[in-house]
Design a protein around this motif. Structure first.
Motif, PDB file in Angstrom:
ATOM      1  N   ALA A  40     117.421 -61.691  -3.337  1.00 34.82           N
ATOM      2  CA  ALA A  40     117.158 -61.931  -2.250  1.00 34.82           C
ATOM      3  C   ALA A  40     116.319 -63.397  -2.658  1.00 34.82           C
ATOM      4  N   ALA A  41     116.202 -63.913  -3.797  1.00 35.48           N
ATOM      5  CA  ALA A  41     115.090 -64.403  -4.630  1.00 35.48           C
ATOM      6  C   ALA A  41     116.617 -65.924  -5.158  1.00 35.48           C
ATOM      7  N   GLY A  42     117.899 -65.221  -4.752  1.00 36.59           N
ATOM      8  CA  GLY A  42     119.180 -66.180  -5.591  1.00 36.59           C
ATOM      9  C   GLY A  42     119.680 -65.858  -7.061  1.00 36.59           C
ATOM     10  N   GLU A  43     118.732 -65.105  -7.908  1.00 40.47           N
ATOM     11  CA  GLU A  43     118.907 -64.414  -9.254  1.00 40.47           C
ATOM     12  C   GLU A  43     119.970 -64.108  -9.471  1.00 40.47           C
ATOM     13  N   SER A  44     120.765 -64.547 -10.746  1.00 44.32           N
ATOM     14  CA  SER A  44     122.021 -63.945 -10.884  1.00 44.32           C
ATOM     15  C   SER A  44     121.289 -62.530 -11.790  1.00 44.32           C
ATOM     16  N   VAL A  45     121.937 -61.019 -12.435  1.00 39.27           N
ATOM     17  CA  VAL A  45     121.773 -60.882 -12.307  1.00 39.27           C
ATOM     18  C   VAL A  45     122.594 -59.822 -13.862  1.00 39.27           C
ATOM     19  N   ASP A  46     122.373 -58.794 -14.355  1.00 38.22           N
ATOM     20  CA  ASP A  46     123.403 -58.661 -15.543  1.00 38.22           C
ATOM     21  C   ASP A  46     122.820 -57.320 -15.818  1.00 38.22           C
ATOM     22  N   LEU A  47     123.366 -56.318 -15.361  1.00 41.32           N
ATOM     23  CA  LEU A  47     122.546 -54.597 -15.716  1.00 41.32           C
ATOM     24  C   LEU A  47     122.850 -53.360 -16.253  1.00 41.32           C
ATOM     25  N   VAL A  48     121.910 -52.947 -16.279  1.00 40.95           N
ATOM     26  CA  VAL A  48     122.245 -51.781 -17.926  1.00 40.95           C
ATOM     27  C   VAL A  48     121.423 -50.857 -17.473  1.00 40.95           C
ATOM     28  N   VAL A  49     121.879 -49.981 -17.504  1.00 37.83           N
ATOM     29  CA  VAL A  49     122.252 -48.482 -16.978  1.00 37.83           C
ATOM     30  C   VAL A  49     122.228 -47.348 -17.759  1.00 37.83           C
ATOM     31  N   SER A  50     120.793 -47.253 -18.783  1.00 34.54           N
ATOM     32  CA  SER A  50     121.244 -45.540 -19.611  1.00 34.54           C
ATOM     33  C   SER A  50     121.470 -44.519 -19.148  1.00 34.54           C
ATOM     34  N   ARG A  51     122.130 -43.502 -20.115  1.00 35.59           N
ATOM     35  CA  ARG A  51     122.918 -42.950 -20.400  1.00 35.59           C
ATOM     36  C   ARG A  51     121.699 -41.356 -19.482  1.00 35.59           C
ATOM     37  N   ALA A  52     119.984 -41.375 -20.462  1.00 34.68           N
ATOM     38  CA  ALA A  52     119.463 -40.941 -19.565  1.00 34.68           C
ATOM     39  C   ALA A  52     118.773 -41.369 -18.272  1.00 34.68           C
ATOM     40  N   SER A  53     119.185 -42.640 -17.529  1.00 33.13           N
ATOM     41  CA  SER A  53     118.462 -42.614 -16.454  1.00 33.13           C
ATOM     42  C   SER A  53     119.380 -42.761 -15.500  1.00 33.13           C
ATOM     43  N   ARG A  54     121.093 -42.566 -15.745  1.00 26.75           N
ATOM     44  CA  ARG A  54     121.774 -41.268 -14.805  1.00 26.75           C
ATOM     45  C   ARG A  54     121.528 -40.265 -13.803  1.00 26.75           C
ATOM     46  N   LEU A  55     121.042 -39.662 -14.681  1.00 28.67           N
ATOM     47  CA  LEU A  55     120.534 -37.781 -14.436  1.00 28.67           C
ATOM     48  C   LEU A  55     119.320 -38.275 -13.992  1.00 28.67           C
ATOM     49  N   THR A  56     118.385 -39.395 -13.975  1.00 26.98           N
ATOM     50  CA  THR A  56     116.765 -39.418 -12.773  1.00 26.98           C
ATOM     51  C   THR A  56     117.628 -40.268 -11.793  1.00 26.98           C
ATOM     52  N   LEU A  57     118.327 -40.481 -12.092  1.00 26.09           N
ATOM     53  CA  LEU A  57     119.006 -42.009 -10.708  1.00 26.09           C
ATOM     54  C   LEU A  57     119.718 -40.125  -9.687  1.00 26.09           C
ATOM     55  N   ARG A  66     128.108 -44.459 -11.774  1.00 29.70           N
ATOM     56  CA  ARG A  66     129.521 -43.843 -12.138  1.00 29.70           C
ATOM     57  C   ARG A  66     130.048 -45.312 -12.686  1.00 29.70           C
ATOM     58  N   ASP A  67     130.398 -45.374 -13.696  1.00 30.42           N
ATOM     59  CA  ASP A  67     130.855 -46.779 -14.798  1.00 30.42           C
ATOM     60  C   ASP A  67     132.672 -47.513 -13.814  1.00 30.42           C
ATOM     61  N   ALA A  68     133.007 -46.639 -13.169  1.00 35.00           N
ATOM     62  CA  ALA A  68     134.095 -47.222 -12.618  1.00 35.00           C
ATOM     63  C   ALA A  68     134.050 -47.688 -11.322  1.00 35.00           C
ATOM     64  N   HIS A  69     132.777 -47.706 -10.502  1.00 37.70           N
ATOM     65  CA  HIS A  69     132.516 -47.251  -9.162  1.00 37.70           C
ATOM     66  C   HIS A  69     131.050 -48.244  -9.327  1.00 37.70           C
ATOM     67  N   TRP A  70     130.935 -48.620 -10.011  1.00 36.48           N
ATOM     68  CA  TRP A  70     129.253 -49.183 -10.598  1.00 36.48           C
ATOM     69  C   TRP A  70     129.037 -49.913  -8.694  1.00 36.48           C
ATOM     70  N   ASP A  98     126.775 -61.389  -7.888  1.00 40.68           N
ATOM     71  CA  ASP A  98     125.763 -62.034  -8.092  1.00 40.68           C
ATOM     72  C   ASP A  98     124.615 -61.621  -9.411  1.00 40.68           C
ATOM     73  N   VAL A  99     125.669 -59.972  -9.376  1.00 43.50           N
ATOM     74  CA  VAL A  99     125.227 -58.967 -10.722  1.00 43.50           C
ATOM     75  C   VAL A  99     127.255 -58.779 -11.173  1.00 43.50           C
ATOM     76  N   ARG A 100     126.336 -58.622 -12.933  1.00 42.28           N
ATOM     77  CA  ARG A 100     127.228 -57.842 -13.498  1.00 42.28           C
ATOM     78  C   ARG A 100     127.021 -56.855 -14.377  1.00 42.28           C
ATOM     79  N   TYR A 101     127.861 -55.707 -14.388  1.00 42.39           N
ATOM     80  CA  TYR A 101     127.351 -54.577 -15.028  1.00 42.39           C
ATOM     81  C   TYR A 101     127.628 -54.400 -16.104  1.00 42.39           C
ATOM     82  N   TRP A 102     127.003 -53.761 -17.030  1.00 41.05           N
ATOM     83  CA  TRP A 102     127.382 -53.495 -18.304  1.00 41.05           C
ATOM     84  C   TRP A 102     127.111 -52.115 -18.604  1.00 41.05           C
ATOM     85  N   ALA A 103     128.402 -51.700 -19.265  1.00 44.11           N
ATOM     86  CA  ALA A 103     127.892 -50.105 -20.055  1.00 44.11           C
ATOM     87  C   ALA A 103     126.951 -49.692 -20.913  1.00 44.11           C
TER      88      ALA A 103
END
Length: 232
Positions: A40-57, A66-70, A98-103
């Motif tokens: 909302a602030a117009g910032e660019s984001v690089d997102l890293v989601v840990s393997r453990a956080s997927r279980l929490t999510l 999912r990596d292929a459908h992030w 504005d989001v780039r996802y990294w495994a």
């Protein structure tokens, strides 16, 4: 075999994102609130989601990240309120350009190098295992490596630790991070802002994380020195 990450466009010249790392601690609504506010602030984001956080999510929201459908999974996550209701937020996220996802396992990713320009990194929420890994410089995955790079490059690192009670060992790790230049921002909601819903408490924590990063937002009512303001 892990599915291939969906191709993304190369960052444009001059792009300087905030790296947002999501660890396995409980508190995925905090991460969603921070991500929504950054976009909302117009910032660019690089997102890293840990393997453990997927279980929490998955446990907290029912969303399988999912990596292929992030993009689809992230859009569903950001639309969900802290109370678990889907489609709570109807922000126009478009194609998340504005989001780039990294495994998390991609140690050749951009944020793993100091020459990759970023504004800094926000770890929301930060588990005690993540805190220990960053404090000790383990770099066992991209999240920890990106945090280590952020510290060595003297960029802003905000660590929203989510744990209680805190052991002496974790407290020592947090002191190490503080001495290295990180901002330790425990996920501790306040009540003076007049919270009437769980989302208000989540937004307060997210807002304080963004305050530490110097990003403008309107997530909570600020203290103005007048008693009783929270009951108005």
């Amino acid at each position: 075999m892990q599915p291939a990450v969906e191709p993304v466009s190369e960052p444009s010249a001059g792009r300087r994102p905030w790296v947002v790392g999501v660890s396995g601690a409980s508190g995925t609504p905090y991460a969603a609130a921070v991500l929504r506010a950054l976009l909302a602030a117009g910032e660019s984001v690089d997102l890293v989601v840990s393997r453990a956080s997927r279980l929490t999510l998955l446990d907290e929201t029912g969303i399988a990240f999912r990596d292929a459908h992030w993009r689809d999974d992230l859009r569903a996550w950001l639309a969900r309120g802290a109370d678990g209701k889907p489609s709570t937020f109807d922000a126009d996220l478009g194609d998340l350009a504005d989001v780039r996802y990294w495994a998390a396992g991609d140690l050749a990713a951009g944020p793993s190098s100091g020459s990759y320009a970023t504004k800094g990194m926000l770890i929301v929420p930060a588990s005690t295992a993540c805190v220990a890994g960053v404090a000790l410089g383990l770099s066992k995955d991209l999240l920890q490596r990106a945090a280590s790079v952020t510290l060595k490059e003297r960029r802003r690192l905000v660590v929203a630790v989510r744990e209680t009670p805190l052991s002496g060992q974790t407290l020592r790790h947090l002191v190490t991070l503080d001495e290295a230049g990180a901002v330790v921002a425990p996920a501790s909601p306040a009540f003076y802002a007049g919270a009437t819903h769980i989302q208000d408490l989540v937004d307060f924590v997210a807002g304080r994380v963004l305050d530490a990063a110097g990003v403008a937002h309107g997530l909570y009512r600020r203290w103005e020195g007048e008693l009783g303001g929270g009951s108005v």
